[in-house]
Design a protein around this motif. Structure first.
Motif, PDB file in Angstrom:
ATOM      1  N   MET A   1      12.690  -0.216  16.393  1.00  0.00           N
ATOM      2  CA  MET A   1      12.228   0.521  15.054  1.00  0.00           C
ATOM      3  C   MET A   1      10.045   0.854  15.490  1.00  0.00           C
ATOM      4  O   MET A   1       9.410  -0.228  16.545  1.00  0.00           O
ATOM      5  N   ASN A   2       9.825   1.523  14.855  1.00  0.00           N
ATOM      6  CA  ASN A   2       8.599   2.677  15.358  1.00  0.00           C
ATOM      7  C   ASN A   2       7.806   1.971  14.958  1.00  0.00           C
ATOM      8  O   ASN A   2       8.228   1.666  13.464  1.00  0.00           O
ATOM      9  N   GLN A   3       6.252   1.390  15.335  1.00  0.00           N
ATOM     10  CA  GLN A   3       5.625   0.452  14.310  1.00  0.00           C
ATOM     11  C   GLN A   3       5.056   1.348  13.253  1.00  0.00           C
ATOM     12  O   GLN A   3       4.690   0.968  12.077  1.00  0.00           O
ATOM     13  N   ALA A   4       4.719   2.744  13.725  1.00  0.00           N
ATOM     14  CA  ALA A   4       4.248   3.634  12.533  1.00  0.00           C
ATOM     15  C   ALA A   4       4.943   3.499  10.827  1.00  0.00           C
ATOM     16  O   ALA A   4       4.711   3.535   9.823  1.00  0.00           O
ATOM     17  N   ASP A   5       6.270   3.115  11.167  1.00  0.00           N
ATOM     18  CA  ASP A   5       7.537   3.286  10.690  1.00  0.00           C
ATOM     19  C   ASP A   5       7.542   1.932   9.604  1.00  0.00           C
ATOM     20  O   ASP A   5       8.769   1.098   8.929  1.00  0.00           O
ATOM     21  N   SER A   6       7.223   0.741  10.159  1.00  0.00           N
ATOM     22  CA  SER A   6       6.995  -0.899  10.215  1.00  0.00           C
ATOM     23  C   SER A   6       6.438  -1.066   8.819  1.00  0.00           C
ATOM     24  O   SER A   6       4.601  -2.068   9.222  1.00  0.00           O
ATOM     25  N   TYR A   7       5.976  -1.292   7.419  1.00  0.00           N
ATOM     26  CA  TYR A   7       5.628  -1.252   6.418  1.00  0.00           C
ATOM     27  C   TYR A   7       5.644  -2.853   6.188  1.00  0.00           C
ATOM     28  O   TYR A   7       6.294  -3.049   5.259  1.00  0.00           O
ATOM     29  N   ILE A   8       5.082  -3.800   6.760  1.00  0.00           N
ATOM     30  CA  ILE A   8       5.372  -5.049   6.328  1.00  0.00           C
ATOM     31  C   ILE A   8       4.670  -5.804   4.453  1.00  0.00           C
ATOM     32  O   ILE A   8       3.763  -4.916   4.772  1.00  0.00           O
ATOM     33  N   ASP A   9       5.641  -6.269   3.965  1.00  0.00           N
ATOM     34  CA  ASP A   9       4.593  -6.473   2.674  1.00  0.00           C
ATOM     35  C   ASP A   9       5.433  -8.186   2.597  1.00  0.00           C
ATOM     36  O   ASP A   9       6.320  -8.794   2.885  1.00  0.00           O
ATOM     37  N   VAL A  10       3.305  -8.891   2.590  1.00  0.00           N
ATOM     38  CA  VAL A  10       3.452 -10.338   2.833  1.00  0.00           C
ATOM     39  C   VAL A  10       2.876 -10.649   1.389  1.00  0.00           C
ATOM     40  O   VAL A  10       3.766 -12.178   1.981  1.00  0.00           O
ATOM     41  N   HIS A  11       3.807 -10.245   0.799  1.00  0.00           N
ATOM     42  CA  HIS A  11       3.897 -10.873  -0.813  1.00  0.00           C
ATOM     43  C   HIS A  11       4.532  -9.643  -1.883  1.00  0.00           C
ATOM     44  O   HIS A  11       3.422  -8.777  -2.145  1.00  0.00           O
ATOM     45  N   ILE A  12       5.883 -10.247  -2.058  1.00  0.00           N
ATOM     46  CA  ILE A  12       7.067  -9.895  -3.095  1.00  0.00           C
ATOM     47  C   ILE A  12       7.408 -10.594  -3.980  1.00  0.00           C
ATOM     48  O   ILE A  12       7.462 -12.020  -3.475  1.00  0.00           O
ATOM     49  N   HIS A  13       7.848 -10.569  -4.797  1.00  0.00           N
ATOM     50  CA  HIS A  13       8.739 -11.267  -5.750  1.00  0.00           C
ATOM     51  C   HIS A  13      10.274 -10.840  -6.298  1.00  0.00           C
ATOM     52  O   HIS A  13      10.329  -9.870  -6.835  1.00  0.00           O
ATOM     53  N   ILE A  14      10.764 -10.073  -4.843  1.00  0.00           N
ATOM     54  CA  ILE A  14      11.897  -9.214  -4.753  1.00  0.00           C
ATOM     55  C   ILE A  14      13.290 -10.201  -5.871  1.00  0.00           C
ATOM     56  O   ILE A  14      14.195  -9.065  -6.162  1.00  0.00           O
ATOM     57  N   ALA A  15      13.178 -10.912  -6.221  1.00  0.00           N
ATOM     58  CA  ALA A  15      14.280 -11.891  -6.989  1.00  0.00           C
ATOM     59  C   ALA A  15      14.057 -10.881  -8.893  1.00  0.00           C
ATOM     60  O   ALA A  15      14.574 -11.267  -9.922  1.00  0.00           O
ATOM     61  N   ASP A  16      12.608 -10.602  -8.778  1.00  0.00           N
ATOM     62  CA  ASP A  16      12.200  -9.904 -10.412  1.00  0.00           C
ATOM     63  C   ASP A  16      12.299  -8.257 -10.124  1.00  0.00           C
ATOM     64  O   ASP A  16      11.836  -7.271 -10.951  1.00  0.00           O
ATOM     65  N   ILE A  17      12.818  -7.485  -8.922  1.00  0.00           N
ATOM     66  CA  ILE A  17      13.154  -6.481  -9.178  1.00  0.00           C
ATOM     67  C   ILE A  17      13.978  -6.192  -8.391  1.00  0.00           C
ATOM     68  O   ILE A  17      15.852  -6.829  -7.986  1.00  0.00           O
TER      69      ILE A  17
END
Length: 248
Positions: A1-17
């Motif tokens: 993966m190109n690092q420019a395309d890696s958007y790490i999200d360090v805080h999310i609530h996927i159980a609510d999505i």
């Protein structure tokens, strides 16, 4: 993966999505606060291998001591990579009235993070003075991530000076034009910066929901504010993320 395309999200609530899926196959760190939420997180982790870093904690807005054994059980079973959200919330009388319970669950979770040598995701509103009073114990936690940090550059520096391995996460307040968040972002070194959406929460004015894809706008705004290329911003955040979670 190109690092420019890696958007790490360090805080999310996927159980609510509903129907969550990773943005460009980028990893996320997701919090859960109930058994039901954690079951959902584990389902997504199996569905998207390598994209979900699960953490579990007792949120200060609902400091339910009955969940303390659950936190330790998940740590013992190596099912979580950290503890969070945990901390203090004195933003309104609704939460402040439970100050004593907040402190009880915080102290136990802090002790567990030290004992099991795992990171903590910190939620702190109107409680930085209280957080500073635990600086010595926090310095024993492997990594401390301040979710949507709302303090000043001096306060951020204060945690670092106390030998706390602190990281500061920025989200949609950057898109709101928050001068305080921008000033802190511009003053911190790249090895201390992370980014988040807090999806589906932390909405902009007029929005009904925050979507995971908003992380792209957060990174692009951060790159502009720091006078960096997008590649530099995403690569630095990626290094931070893996330095925290690679051994958990």
């Amino acid at each position: 993966m190109n690092q420019a395309d890696s958007y790490i999200d360090v805080h999310i609530h996927i159980a609510d999505i509903d129907g969550w899926h990773p943005v460009k196959d980028s990893p996320v760190c997701t919090c859960a606060h109930t058994r039901q939420e954690f079951d959902q997180v584990e389902l997504y982790a199996r569905r998207f291998p390598g994209c979900v870093v699960p953490v579990f904690g007792i949120h200060p807005q609902n400091p339910d001591v009955s969940y303390l054994p659950v936190v330790e059980q998940l740590l013992q079973e190596h099912r979580i990579a950290g503890i969070g959200e945990a901390g203090f919330d004195f933003f309104s009388p609704e939460y402040t009235v439970r100050r004593e319970q907040q402190e009880t669950v915080w102290q136990v979770q802090l002790e567990l993070a030290v004992r099991y040598e795992v990171p903590m995701i910190i939620h702190c509103r109107k409680g930085l003075d209280k957080m500073f009073s635990y600086a010595r114990q926090l310095s024993r936690v492997p990594s401390v991530i301040f979710h949507s940090f709302a303090g000043s550059p001096a306060e951020a520096g204060g945690f670092l000076k106390r030998r706390i391995n602190a990281f500061f996460s920025f989200g949609k307040p950057l898109l709101m034009g928050s001068r305080r968040a921008a000033a802190l972002l511009q003053n911190l070194p790249p090895e201390r910066l992370l980014f988040e959406t807090d999806a589906p929460y932390q909405r902009l004015k007029g929005e009904t929901i925050t979507v995971p894809e908003d992380i792209v706008a957060v990174y692009k705004t951060a790159a502009v504010l720091r006078n960096e290329t997008l590649e530099q911003t995403t690569a630095a955040a990626r290094r931070c993320f893996y330095s925290i979670f690679c051994n958990n």
